[in-house]
Design an enzyme around this catalytic site. Structure first.
Site, PDB file in Angstrom:
ATOM      1  N   ALA A 168      -8.586  -6.210  53.967  1.00 17.76           N
ATOM      2  CA  ALA A 168      -9.962  -5.873  54.314  1.00 17.76           C
ATOM      3  C   ALA A 168      -9.895  -4.672  55.256  1.00 17.76           C
ATOM      4  O   ALA A 168      -8.862  -4.415  55.879  1.00 17.76           O
ATOM      5  CB  ALA A 168     -10.631  -7.065  54.992  1.00 17.76           C
ATOM      6  N   GLY A 204      -6.393  -9.160  52.777  1.00 15.37           N
ATOM      7  CA  GLY A 204      -7.430  -9.317  51.755  1.00 15.37           C
ATOM      8  C   GLY A 204      -6.993  -8.820  50.388  1.00 15.37           C
ATOM      9  O   GLY A 204      -7.543  -9.244  49.364  1.00 15.37           O
ATOM     10  N   GLU A 247      -5.144 -11.659  48.975  1.00 13.25           N
ATOM     11  CA  GLU A 247      -6.143 -12.684  48.672  1.00 13.25           C
ATOM     12  C   GLU A 247      -6.938 -12.353  47.410  1.00 13.25           C
ATOM     13  O   GLU A 247      -7.321 -13.255  46.658  1.00 13.25           O
ATOM     14  CB  GLU A 247      -7.083 -12.850  49.878  1.00 13.25           C
ATOM     15  CG  GLU A 247      -6.365 -13.443  51.076  1.00 13.25           C
ATOM     16  CD  GLU A 247      -7.161 -13.373  52.356  1.00 13.25           C
ATOM     17  OE1 GLU A 247      -7.464 -12.244  52.809  1.00 13.25           O
ATOM     18  OE2 GLU A 247      -7.499 -14.421  52.910  1.00 13.25           O
ATOM     19  N   GLU A 252      -2.308 -10.956  58.836  1.00  8.30           N
ATOM     20  CA  GLU A 252      -3.445 -10.994  59.766  1.00  8.30           C
ATOM     21  C   GLU A 252      -3.061 -11.428  61.171  1.00  8.30           C
ATOM     22  O   GLU A 252      -3.619 -10.972  62.165  1.00  8.30           O
ATOM     23  CB  GLU A 252      -4.549 -11.924  59.225  1.00  8.30           C
ATOM     24  CG  GLU A 252      -5.329 -11.348  58.048  1.00  8.30           C
ATOM     25  CD  GLU A 252      -4.700 -11.605  56.692  1.00  8.30           C
ATOM     26  OE1 GLU A 252      -3.522 -12.042  56.642  1.00  8.30           O
ATOM     27  OE2 GLU A 252      -5.381 -11.379  55.675  1.00  8.30           O
TER      28      GLU A 252
HETATM   29  N1  CAA Z   1      -7.927  -1.239  56.878  1.00  7.12           N
HETATM   30  C1  CAA Z   1      -8.265   0.037  57.151  1.00  7.12           C
HETATM   31  N2  CAA Z   1      -7.458   1.090  56.946  1.00  7.12           N
HETATM   32  C2  CAA Z   1      -6.236   0.832  56.451  1.00  7.12           C
HETATM   33  C3  CAA Z   1      -5.801  -0.465  56.150  1.00  7.12           C
HETATM   34  C4  CAA Z   1      -6.719  -1.537  56.372  1.00  7.12           C
HETATM   35  N3  CAA Z   1      -6.416  -2.805  56.081  1.00  7.12           N
HETATM   36  N4  CAA Z   1      -4.539  -0.410  55.691  1.00  7.12           N
HETATM   37  C5  CAA Z   1      -4.193   0.894  55.678  1.00  7.12           C
HETATM   38  N5  CAA Z   1      -5.218   1.652  56.138  1.00  7.12           N
HETATM   39  C6  CAA Z   1      -5.250   3.107  56.302  1.00  7.12           C
HETATM   40  C7  CAA Z   1      -4.502   3.536  57.566  1.00  7.12           C
HETATM   41  O1  CAA Z   1      -5.335   3.396  58.695  1.00  7.12           O
HETATM   42  C8  CAA Z   1      -4.170   4.971  57.240  1.00  7.12           C
HETATM   43  O2  CAA Z   1      -5.324   5.753  57.439  1.00  7.12           O
HETATM   44  P1  CAA Z   1      -5.180   7.239  58.097  1.00  7.12           P
HETATM   45  O3  CAA Z   1      -4.360   8.014  57.099  1.00  7.12           O
HETATM   46  O4  CAA Z   1      -6.610   7.702  58.183  1.00  7.12           O
HETATM   47  O5  CAA Z   1      -4.492   7.069  59.411  1.00  7.12           O
HETATM   48  C9  CAA Z   1      -3.909   4.936  55.718  1.00  7.12           C
HETATM   49  O6  CAA Z   1      -4.538   3.742  55.243  1.00  7.12           O
HETATM   50  C10 CAA Z   1      -2.431   4.846  55.384  1.00  7.12           C
HETATM   51  O7  CAA Z   1      -1.886   3.742  56.086  1.00  7.12           O
HETATM   52  P2  CAA Z   1      -0.624   3.872  57.071  1.00  7.12           P
HETATM   53  O8  CAA Z   1      -0.571   5.239  57.694  1.00  7.12           O
HETATM   54  O9  CAA Z   1      -0.651   2.698  58.007  1.00  7.12           O
HETATM   55  O10 CAA Z   1       0.580   3.742  56.012  1.00  7.12           O
HETATM   56  P3  CAA Z   1       2.025   3.159  56.263  1.00  7.12           P
HETATM   57  O11 CAA Z   1       2.791   3.451  55.020  1.00  7.12           O
HETATM   58  O12 CAA Z   1       2.576   3.594  57.567  1.00  7.12           O
HETATM   59  O13 CAA Z   1       1.805   1.560  56.358  1.00  7.12           O
HETATM   60  C11 CAA Z   1       0.881  -0.576  55.691  1.00  7.12           C
HETATM   61  C12 CAA Z   1       1.313   0.851  55.262  1.00  7.12           C
HETATM   62  C13 CAA Z   1       2.105  -1.365  56.123  1.00  7.12           C
HETATM   63  C14 CAA Z   1       0.209  -1.241  54.510  1.00  7.12           C
HETATM   64  C15 CAA Z   1      -0.107  -0.444  56.888  1.00  7.12           C
HETATM   65  O14 CAA Z   1      -1.151   0.453  56.524  1.00  7.12           O
HETATM   66  C16 CAA Z   1      -0.730  -1.737  57.310  1.00  7.12           C
HETATM   67  O15 CAA Z   1      -0.101  -2.534  57.977  1.00  7.12           O
HETATM   68  N6  CAA Z   1      -2.041  -1.956  56.939  1.00  7.12           N
HETATM   69  C17 CAA Z   1      -2.797  -3.083  57.388  1.00  7.12           C
HETATM   70  C18 CAA Z   1      -2.351  -4.376  56.739  1.00  7.12           C
HETATM   71  C19 CAA Z   1      -3.168  -5.524  57.287  1.00  7.12           C
HETATM   72  O16 CAA Z   1      -3.080  -5.875  58.456  1.00  7.12           O
HETATM   73  N7  CAA Z   1      -4.008  -6.110  56.421  1.00  7.12           N
HETATM   74  C20 CAA Z   1      -4.851  -7.211  56.798  1.00  7.12           C
HETATM   75  C21 CAA Z   1      -6.229  -6.710  57.156  1.00  7.12           C
HETATM   76  S1  CAA Z   1      -7.276  -7.976  57.811  1.00  7.12           S
HETATM   77  C22 CAA Z   1      -7.791  -8.855  56.460  1.00  7.12           C
HETATM   78  O17 CAA Z   1      -7.491  -8.541  55.329  1.00  7.12           O
HETATM   79  C23 CAA Z   1      -8.655 -10.035  56.801  1.00  7.12           C
HETATM   80  C24 CAA Z   1      -8.973 -10.899  55.641  1.00  7.12           C
HETATM   81  O18 CAA Z   1      -8.276 -11.841  55.368  1.00  7.12           O
HETATM   82  C25 CAA Z   1     -10.174 -10.665  54.864  1.00  7.12           C
END
Ligand code: CAA
Length: 264
Positions: free
Chosen positions: A69, A115, A118, A138
């Protein structure tokens, strides 16, 4: 001939009786924002009501099926009340995928996290590219899965592995996901879409009423007590928006630094 129609966030392609819905926010690793999930829900509804569509493939981009998400949309929500008001319709869109009466196949390449994992779990089948990575990270940002992960993952892979993933954020490779029963096939990255579409076409050629009945019957086993579990998960998810750790975890992600959790 397949026809392609471009809505900004989700691309829709029809190939005979198969509808292919492709998440199209690659720069943000297909983070599932409200606009993306609204577009997906609308595309799914069209595919559901179109009698000529018999199976649905849900795909992402090569680097990410979806990285969760959209954290930016959630990070500043003031508390559980605001989180529930802002997110309940949003999270219900994952349930809508889970309730689709037609067979759904997730074609997963790259990250399927939070998400995103999921969303794949809400589909009937997952076909993975060798590059696929599954996880529920998360807890690393101060919350828990809020779109069914704790429930569907536990049902898919069993308690021990699901706990390992949900409590630590451990990620599974495609091969690990295959061994755990989370996915049913792993293929080379370049073969992913063809494999998923081929599977969808095979299902689409079979007796539609029998396919629908088979899905409903198998779902009755897989989804037993799902609704109560989803309600429990969602309540716990919203309550974490009353904590400082949720703000810290999500802001730290946005600020690209490690979080400092205090248990408050
Ligand atoms: N939400 C918003 N933006 C996200 C995102 C997310 N879940 N995942 C990645 N992005 C964005 C980053 O902010 C980044 O944007 P910018 O270029 O503007 O800075 C872009 O996508 C590329 O991501 P990274 O620079 O972080 O890429 P990376 O290769 O270094 O890492 C990754 C990749 C490991 C997937 C990392 O992006 C990450 O950890 N993402 C989040 C994963 C996460 O925590 N997901 C759970 C979200 S909460 C949820 O989903 C709740 C639910 O159950 C409904």
């Amino acid at each position: 001939m397949p026809a392609a129609e471009s809505a900004a966030e989700v691309l829709v392609e029809r190939d005979g009786a198969v509808a292919v819905l492709t998440l199209n926010r690659p720069k943000a690793l297909n983070a599932l924002s409200v606009p993306v999930m609204k577009a997906l829900a609308a595309a799914l509804e069209s595919a559901e009501t179109d009698e000529a569509v018999r199976a649905i493939v849900l795909a992402g981009s090569p680097r990410a099926f979806a990285a969760g998400a959209d954290i930016g949309e959630m990070k500043d929500l003031a508390g559980s009340g605001e989180a529930e008001a802002a997110l309940s319709e949003h999270l219900a869109r994952w349930d809508k995928v889970g309730r689709c009466p037609k067979p759904t196949i997730a074609a997963v390449s790259g990250f399927a996290l939070g998400g995103g994992c999921e969303l794949a779990l809400a589909c009937d089948l997952i076909v993975a590219s060798e590059t696929a990575v599954f996880g529920q990270p998360e807890v690393q940002i101060g919350v828990i899965p809020g779109a069914g992960g704790t429930q569907r993952l536990t049902k898919a892979v069993g308690k021990a592995l699901a706990m390992d993933m949900v409590l630590t954020g451990r990620r599974l490779t495609a091969r690990e996901a295959l061994a755990a029963g989370l996915v049913s096939r792993v293929v080379a990255p370049e073969a992913l879409l063809d494999e998923a579409k081929g599977l969808a076409r095979r299902i689409a050629e079979l007796a539609p009423l029998a396919v629908r009945a088979a899905k409903a019957a198998a779902a009755a086993a897989a989804d037993r007590q799902l609704d109560a579990g989803l309600a429990r998960e969602r309540g716990l998810f919203y309550r974490l928006f009353d904590t400082a750790d949720q703000k810290e975890g999500m802001r730290a992600f946005a600020e690209k630094r490690p979080p400092l959790f205090k248990g408050k």
